[in-house]
Design an enzyme around this catalytic site. Structure first.
Site, PDB file in Angstrom:
ATOM      1  N   ASP A 119      -9.842  -7.659   9.783  1.00 16.29           N
ATOM      2  CA  ASP A 119     -10.954  -8.011   8.895  1.00 16.29           C
ATOM      3  C   ASP A 119     -11.691  -6.782   8.369  1.00 16.29           C
ATOM      4  O   ASP A 119     -12.865  -6.858   8.030  1.00 16.29           O
ATOM      5  CB  ASP A 119     -11.932  -8.915   9.629  1.00 16.29           C
ATOM      6  CG  ASP A 119     -12.479  -8.265  10.899  1.00 16.29           C
ATOM      7  OD1 ASP A 119     -12.076  -7.113  11.204  1.00 16.29           O
ATOM      8  OD2 ASP A 119     -13.317  -8.896  11.570  1.00 16.29           O
ATOM      9  N   CYS A 122     -11.399  -3.696  12.298  1.00 20.12           N
ATOM     10  CA  CYS A 122     -10.562  -3.731  13.501  1.00 20.12           C
ATOM     11  C   CYS A 122     -10.821  -2.537  14.421  1.00 20.12           C
ATOM     12  O   CYS A 122     -10.763  -2.677  15.647  1.00 20.12           O
ATOM     13  CB  CYS A 122      -9.087  -3.815  13.133  1.00 20.12           C
ATOM     14  SG  CYS A 122      -8.476  -2.447  12.112  1.00 20.12           S
ATOM     15  N   ILE A 227      -1.978   1.022   9.678  1.00 20.66           N
ATOM     16  CA  ILE A 227      -2.919   0.208   8.918  1.00 20.66           C
ATOM     17  C   ILE A 227      -4.006  -0.379   9.815  1.00 20.66           C
ATOM     18  O   ILE A 227      -5.184  -0.378   9.476  1.00 20.66           O
ATOM     19  CB  ILE A 227      -2.192  -0.964   8.216  1.00 20.66           C
ATOM     20  CG1 ILE A 227      -1.195  -0.426   7.181  1.00 20.66           C
ATOM     21  CG2 ILE A 227      -3.180  -1.907   7.531  1.00 20.66           C
ATOM     22  CD1 ILE A 227      -1.814   0.182   5.959  1.00 20.66           C
ATOM     23  N   HIS A 228      -3.594  -0.842  11.001  1.00 19.65           N
ATOM     24  CA  HIS A 228      -4.463  -1.671  11.837  1.00 19.65           C
ATOM     25  C   HIS A 228      -4.627  -1.073  13.236  1.00 19.65           C
ATOM     26  O   HIS A 228      -3.681  -0.520  13.801  1.00 19.65           O
ATOM     27  CB  HIS A 228      -3.848  -3.073  11.936  1.00 19.65           C
ATOM     28  CG  HIS A 228      -4.622  -4.040  12.752  1.00 19.65           C
ATOM     29  ND1 HIS A 228      -5.774  -4.653  12.292  1.00 19.65           N
ATOM     30  CD2 HIS A 228      -4.422  -4.519  14.005  1.00 19.65           C
ATOM     31  CE1 HIS A 228      -6.226  -5.480  13.228  1.00 19.65           C
ATOM     32  NE2 HIS A 228      -5.430  -5.404  14.279  1.00 19.65           N
ATOM     33  N   HIS A 302     -12.490  -3.686  -3.933  1.00 18.31           N
ATOM     34  CA  HIS A 302     -11.393  -4.654  -3.806  1.00 18.31           C
ATOM     35  C   HIS A 302     -10.774  -4.535  -2.410  1.00 18.31           C
ATOM     36  O   HIS A 302     -10.480  -3.436  -1.957  1.00 18.31           O
ATOM     37  CB  HIS A 302     -10.316  -4.395  -4.865  1.00 18.31           C
ATOM     38  CG  HIS A 302     -10.816  -4.553  -6.264  1.00 18.31           C
ATOM     39  ND1 HIS A 302     -10.087  -4.165  -7.378  1.00 18.31           N
ATOM     40  CD2 HIS A 302     -11.981  -5.069  -6.748  1.00 18.31           C
ATOM     41  CE1 HIS A 302     -10.788  -4.431  -8.479  1.00 18.31           C
ATOM     42  NE2 HIS A 302     -11.941  -4.966  -8.123  1.00 18.31           N
TER      43      HIS A 302
END
Length: 313
Positions: A119, A122, A227-228, A302
């Site tokens: 979200d 993280c 990414i996470h 965005h």
């Protein structure tokens, strides 16, 4: 040694299985693992991946290729134990997961990943988990405030050259719930909480240790796939409460984390940010890798992105 090789971890240590090929069946694999480990074929429990998940052994005629088992992969082999339930029927449960460490008998458990929401917060949720043992996304607001206060109070250290934007602008940006955290934020949280934050990077098999030079007494672990972020915790081998904070001198856990980093890299459990293209789902612009996506998100607000699999899309 054949071209198709599997590494096998069991209670007896780590071994190699060769002379296989992608068209061999699950039945043949079970027989080889049974010979190697001494566990009867019908009692085999095979786990793979991270976190370890049970391999479906129900179709003995399925091939290794069908099961997406790749050469060089590591399989964890355990023995099912028969136990009686309340209806006096026999059922099977897997034994506790086994991991490879420097001294196997010294290992109190296995490092596992706790998945947190993707979200945009993280990193903060992950740090919150290793501090409290709970997945609580609401902690992100407090951590963003901690970071903003630290940056605004020291504009000389946190200059535009370091932050990539003016100090005041950064402080406003980091307070937004869709702003992603990274190395700067980890270093500040490490200092604020007075502990080392070790980040297992599954893209390169390296552990980045924030606060290592401060000689803090405690260490926590996160895993980053490009990414996470997710937090890591120790699942005890003999049950009991999980552990998410460790003494900094605990070399056994650090070795587990290093092995995990290499394991995740070898099994490609990461997003290759050098080889994938993202598309902003708001304005349809194409972006090369996560850094470009983060920059676009910061500039435009965005936050919806999709991976472009077909470059003709």
């Amino acid at each position: 040694m054949g071209g198709f090789v599997l590494r096998v971890k069991s209670k007896d240590g780590q071994k190699i299985v060769d002379n296989l090929n992608p068209q061999d069946t699950i039945a043949k694999l079970k027989n080889k693992l049974s010979e190697l480990t001494g566990v009867q074929a019908e009692a085999l429990q095979i786990l793979r991946g991270f976190p370890p998940k049970a391999l479906d052994l129900s179709n003995s005629d399925a091939t290794l290729q069908d099961s997406e088992i790749l050469s060089g992969e590591t399989l964890i082999v355990e023995e099912k134990q028969e136990v009686c339930n309340s209806d006096s029927k026999m059922e099977q449960t897997p034994r506790t997961h086994i991991t490879d460490t420097v001294n196997f008998e010294d290992c109190p458990g296995i490092l596992m990943k706790m998945v947190v929401p993707a979200d945009d917060s993280c990193l903060f949720t992950s740090v919150g988990f290793v501090l409290s043992g709970k997945v609580d996304p609401s902690c992100a607001t407090l951590m963003r405030e901690i970071i903003s206060n630290a940056v605004s109070s020291d504009p000389e250290q946190y200059s535009e050259a370091i932050l990539g934007k003016p100090n005041k602008e950064y402080c406003e940006w980091i307070m937004k719930p869709n702003s992603w955290g990274g190395a700067i934020e980890l270093s500040i949280l490490s200092q604020f909480y007075g502990l080392e934050i070790a980040v297992v990077d599954s893209s390169n098999g390296i552990i980045n240790r924030f606060g290592e030079d401060q000689h803090y007494g405690q260490r926590v672990f996160l895993i980053f796939d490009g990414i996470h972020y997710d937090p890591l915790y120790l699942e005890p081998l003999n049950g009991g409460r999980i552990q998410s904070m460790f003494p900094s001198e605990d070399e056994v856990i650090l070795h587990q984390a290093a092995s995990l980093a290499q394991e995740a890299k070898s099994s490609h459990q990461y997003t290759d940010i050098q080889k994938f293209t993202l598309k902003c789902l708001v304005c349809n612009i194409r972006l090369s890798g996560s850094e470009a996506a983060q920059k676009h998100a910061k500039e435009t607000g965005h936050q919806s992105f999709g991976e472009v699999v077909n470059q003709n899309e």
